[in-house]
Design an enzyme around this catalytic site. Structure first.
Site, PDB file in Angstrom:
ATOM      1  N   GLY A 707      22.203  28.785  32.650  1.00 43.06           N
ATOM      2  CA  GLY A 707      21.730  27.160  32.791  1.00 43.06           C
ATOM      3  C   GLY A 707      23.206  26.374  32.778  1.00 43.06           C
ATOM      4  O   GLY A 707      24.289  26.855  32.849  1.00 43.06           O
ATOM      5  N   ASP A 823      30.514  41.231  27.699  1.00 41.90           N
ATOM      6  CA  ASP A 823      30.801  40.122  28.812  1.00 41.90           C
ATOM      7  C   ASP A 823      31.991  39.579  28.455  1.00 41.90           C
ATOM      8  O   ASP A 823      32.054  38.208  28.464  1.00 41.90           O
ATOM      9  CB  ASP A 823      29.471  39.114  29.171  1.00 41.90           C
ATOM     10  CG  ASP A 823      29.902  38.903  30.557  1.00 41.90           C
ATOM     11  OD1 ASP A 823      30.824  39.106  31.064  1.00 41.90           O
ATOM     12  OD2 ASP A 823      29.184  37.771  30.961  1.00 41.90           O
TER      13      ASP A 823
END
Length: 963
Positions: A707, A823
């Site tokens: 987002g 990540d």
């Protein structure tokens, strides 16, 4: 660095025996013991000094004095006086200022190698007039060399390498060291010029001054050191020509002058060193031709002339059949490959790339049973690939790209079972790809692009389970793309462009979970795009342009959140574009020249949403109806929620008034809004909406995979970062899982190098996370901007790496159960106004399960993912360790270390610190050189292919903190 004759202690001890019928300990023994015990008390790590105890037993037994002479690392003469302190690798932590050297008058050897001794070398060390061996290397000593060292006239060995000693070398230091044989000052911070007085050390056998900051020219007087066996001056800032006086060093076996700014012609005088076995001159500005007399150096085993400006023909080499390593890459050499190399069976490594060599490849090269690395890329070589090279059975890298090689690829190459890299690109090779290449089970890189290959690709290539990069582009290959490519589970890049592949794209390509780039453009592929390609969530670059693909773009492409570039132009595609951020931002050219694509891209028509009665498919009509119902229900829910919210605020206001009247004089909490922010985020919801004007794009700071992120300045003055979770059709379940996962993880952790999490909102029309606002943004954006990257000096970069290491060490070791991020990348590290690093984006993080299963889908950013994760699907802390190694190198290099990682995977090269520094910055100042070197060292250790060989983040963090 290990040299011949290093660490050989040849001390001649003077025996002073005091014999009597009743021998008692002298006051000198007591003073020595007291001096050593006082020093011990100042040391932090005393594990190895347990035997150093008080009171000291000083009884005599059979003419042997006990006491300090029985302590670990201490040796004495017959009179009981301390003569040696040998504590190498004891890891003592402290300094030398509290050691009373005047109490040790008979000391002849002091060895504290490889400890954590800090501070300066005290001038009192000059009282050790009998000292012959002084070894303080591999510590953290700083300051200048005290001039009192000139009093040590008996010194024969002085090792002070790998410290932080700085300043210039005072010429007076060399006037009294006439007995000195070994001098090592490498890897310090010495500056200034090399004084000519160094030529007075005529007994010197080893002189190692490499990896400092010496400038100026090499003094002519070094030619007076006729006993010199090792001369290492590499890694400095030396300029000018190599003095011809070096020709006087006839006993020289090792000469390291690389990584300086030396210029001028090759020094002919070096040819007088008949015993020379290791000569390294690479990375200078040396020019001219190399003399043929080099062939007379029959003892030569290593010769590195790379990265200079040499020209002319290469001289005859390997006439003595001892040459093992020859590198002359990045020069202007022309003419043929030296004939002597054809029969040089001792060769282990041969690299002459980026020159202008000519000749016939199959005639000028022989068979080398010990050869592991061969790179003759980008020359003007002709000839064919020899079948006889199958005799080079130890070959791991064969690179011949950018020449004029003709003929076919010999099927015998399939027997080179150690081969890890085969690069035959940009030649004129013809014929088919031999199926025998499928036997090369260790092959990691297979590059055959830009040749004249034809026929079908043998399916056996799909059996290369370790393959990471395959490039067959710009050939004449045809037939169907083998579906077996889908079994190459470690494949990162697949390029088959500019060929004649036909039929459809194999569905099994969607199995390549770690694929980062897929290029199939300019073929004659037909049929629909397989929906399985949507499984390639790590894919960054996709090019299917200039084919005959038809049908719709699969809706599964919406989940390919890692895509940064896409090109589907010049096909027969039709229907709507997938509705995600990449497709909305892509240029029109990425979809032009198709049949009838529609979507929210400027230049394409908007898609018509109609009911089934108006011609739309039943599936689309049903989806539209469901969407309308969802909107109506959602609207009613929002209205009811708003009414409830107003009523709740009114009630809360009444309660607050009553409480304030009852508690008059109590400090208000209004100045710190976050002290009353609970984990439903209701209290500040309205303020956040107002601060972002209903999440208007003017307040948007960036777009991520899940987002947008908005900046919200609150009425209290606090600045927040609001991460909106956007759910497109079909993504709701996955996005909500990510949303919940990030909340669960961030509520478990608090660390100064992890972005501060305030709360979340899961009510109303929005789902969002509330974080502290980090001013400078992502590390990736700063490193990619030349101006901002130059603000990021070496001290800041080291601190950034330390911060990231500390955060990961905390997550792996201080959280119970441990948490893995999954990540770690430069995009997910934020820098505040003071350049402090904060790890962010925990949407894919995992709390480790106690059963150690931890099976997972591949997650992370392409280029940072641990190799094993793409095919084992098991997440461990070692995956974070690998990602950290990549990121740490990126911080030092200023860019992603893609090519360097490739070299490391196949064991192509060892890495020097100077090779990986960001050229946008000046070299590190003397205070930071060792810290930068420590970061590089730790980063490389994290990049081991074997997970169990990687260190823990706790040990990495500790090592970088201590640097």
């Amino acid at each position: 660095m290990a040299y011949r004759g290093k660490c050989v202690f040849l001390a001649l001890l003077t025996v002073c025996c005091l014999l009597s019928s009743k021998l008692e300990a002298t006051p000198n023994s007591e003073a020595e013991a007291e001096a050593l015990l006082r020093w011990k008390e100042t040391l932090e790590n005393q594990t190895s000094l347990r035997s150093w105890t008080w009171p000291v037993p000083l009884k005599i037994n059979k003419n042997v004095t006990t006491g300090p002479c029985t302590w670990f690392g201490i040796a004495c003469n017959m009179a009981g006086s301390v003569t040696e302190i040998n504590l190498p690798n004891a890891q003592l932590r402290g300094n030398l200022s509290s050691l009373d050297f005047s109490s040790l008058p008979n000391l002849i050897s002091l060895n504290l190698n490889h400890s954590i001794i800090t501070g300066p070398i005290p001038s009192q060390i000059g009282t050790l007039s009998r000292l012959t061996h002084l070894n303080l290397s591999m510590n953290f000593l700083s300051g200048n060399l005290p001039l009192s060292l000139t009093n040590l006239t008996n010194l024969s060995l002085l090792y002070l390498g790998n410290n932080l000693i700085s300043g210039e070398l005072d010429p007076r230091l060399f006037t009294n060291w006439t007995r000195l044989e070994y001098l090592e000052l490498q890897n310090n911070n010495f500056t200034g010029v090399l004084p000519p007085e160094i030529g007075l050390l005529t007994n010197l056998k080893e002189l190692a001054l490499m990896d400092n900051r010496f400038s100026g020219s090499i003094p002519f007087e070094i030619g007076n050191l006729k006993n010199l066996d090792v001369l290492a001056l590499s890694g400095n800032h030396l300029t000018g020509p190599i003095p011809p006086s070096l020709g006087n060093l006839s006993k020289l076996t090792i000469l390291f002058l690389q990584q300086n700014n030396l210029s001028g012609p090759f020094p002919h005088g070096i040819l007088n060193a008949q015993n020379l076995s290791d000569l390294r001159l690479f990375m200078n500005q040396l020019s001219g031709s190399v003399p043929e007399g080099l062939a007379n150096l029959s003892s030569l085993e290593t010769l590195n002339l790379g990265d200079n400006k040499f020209s002319g023909h290469l001289p005859p080499l390997c006439l003595g059949s001892r040459l093992q390593i020859f590198t002359a890459s990045y020069n202007n050499f022309s003419g043929p490959i030296p004939k002597g190399l054809r029969n040089c069976e001792s060769l282990i490594r041969l690299s002459i790339k980026k020159n202008q060599l000519t000749g016939m490849l199959d005639q000028d090269l022989g068979v080398y049973p010990n050869l592991s690395y061969l790179d003759l890329s980008y020359n003007n070589l002709n000839g064919v690939l020899s079948h006889n090279w199958v005799g080079c059975r130890k070959l791991t890298s064969l690179k011949l790209a950018g020449n004029k090689i003709t003929g076919e690829i010999p099927s015998e190459f399939g027997e080179l079972d150690q081969l890890g890299q085969l690069d035959l690109s940009s030649n004129q090779i013809v014929g088919e790809i031999p199926k025998q290449l499928g036997r090369l089970s260790n092959l990691i890189y297979l590059q055959l692009r830009d040749n004249h290959l034809s026929g079908q690709v043998p399916p056996e290539i799909g059996g290369l389970s370790h393959l990471e990069e395959l490039d067959f582009s710009a050939n004449g290959l045809s037939g169907q793309i083998p579906e077996q490519f889908g079994d190459c589970s470690k494949l990162r890049n697949l390029s088959l462009s500019k060929n004649y592949f036909n039929m459809s794209i194999p569905n099994k390509i969607g199995n390549l979970a770690g694929l980062g780039s897929l290029d199939l453009r300019q073929n004659v592929l037909t049929g629909e795009i397989p929906f399985q390609l949507g499984n390639l969530i790590m894919l960054e670059h996709l090019n299917l342009s200039h084919n005959n693909l038809s049908g719709a773009i699969p809706s599964s492409f919406r989940q390919m959140t890692g895509l940064t570039t896409i090109d589907l132009s010049y096909n027969e595609l039709e229907g709507p574009l997938p509705d995600n951020e990449l497709f909305r931002r892509a240029p029109l050219s990425a979809f032009s020249k198709n049949k009838d694509l529609c979507g929210k891209v400027q230049g394409l028509r908007l898609c018509n949403v109609t009911s089934p009665e108006n011609g739309a498919s039943p599936e689309i009509g049903a989806q539209s109806k469901e969407r309308k119902v969802f909107v109506i229900v959602g609207t009613l829910f929002v209205i009811l929620l708003a009414i409830a919210f107003v009523f709740w605020r009114f009630t809360l206001s009444r309660r607050t008034k009553l409480r304030s009247n009852a508690e008059e004089g109590k400090p208000s909490n209004n100045g710190n809004l976050f002290s009353i922010l609970n984990f439903d985020g209701k209290i500040v919801y309205e303020d956040i909406i107002n601060a972002t004007n209903g999440f208007n794009d003017n307040y948007c700071m960036g777009v991520g995979g899940s987002g947008k992120v908005y900046k919200a300045e609150m009425p209290t003055g606090h600045v927040l970062a609001i991460k909106i979770i956007q759910c497109l059709e079909g993504e709701e379940i996955d996005k909500i899982k990510t949303f919940q996962n990030e909340i669960r993880v961030l509520t478990e952790i608090r660390h100064r190098n992890i972005v501060k999490f305030y709360g979340f909102c899961s009510q109303g029309p929005h789902k969002f996370l509330v974080y502290d606002y980090i001013e400078r943004g992502s590390l990736a954006s700063i490193l990619s901007n030349d101006k901002e990257a130059q603000e990021l000096g070496w001290s800041k970069r080291v601190d950034i790496v330390r911060g990231i290491a500390n955060a990961l060490s905390y997550m792996h070791n201080d959280c119970s159960p441990p948490i893995i991020h999954r990540d770690i990348s430069s995009k997910n590290v934020l820098l505040n106004s003071e350049f402090k690093a904060c790890v962010s984006d925990f949407g894919t993080a995992r709390i480790m399960k106690t059963d150690s299963s931890n099976w997972t889908l591949v997650a992370g950013t392409y280029g940072y993912i641990a190799p094993e994760l793409a095919y084992t699907m098991r997440a461990t802390e070692k995956c974070d360790v690998y990602s950290f190694g990549v990121l740490a190198l990126e911080v030092i290099m200023g860019e992603h270390p893609k090519e360097l990682l490739s070299s490391l995977r196949i064991g192509e090269k060892s890495i020097e610190v100077m090779e990986v520094l960001d050229l946008r910055l000046p070299p590190p100042a003397v205070l930071f050189e060792k810290q930068v070197a420590s970061v590089v060292k730790q980063a490389l250790s994290c990049l081991s292919i074997r997970p169990n060989s990687r260190p823990t983040m706790q040990s990495v963090s500790q090592a970088i903190m201590e640097a």
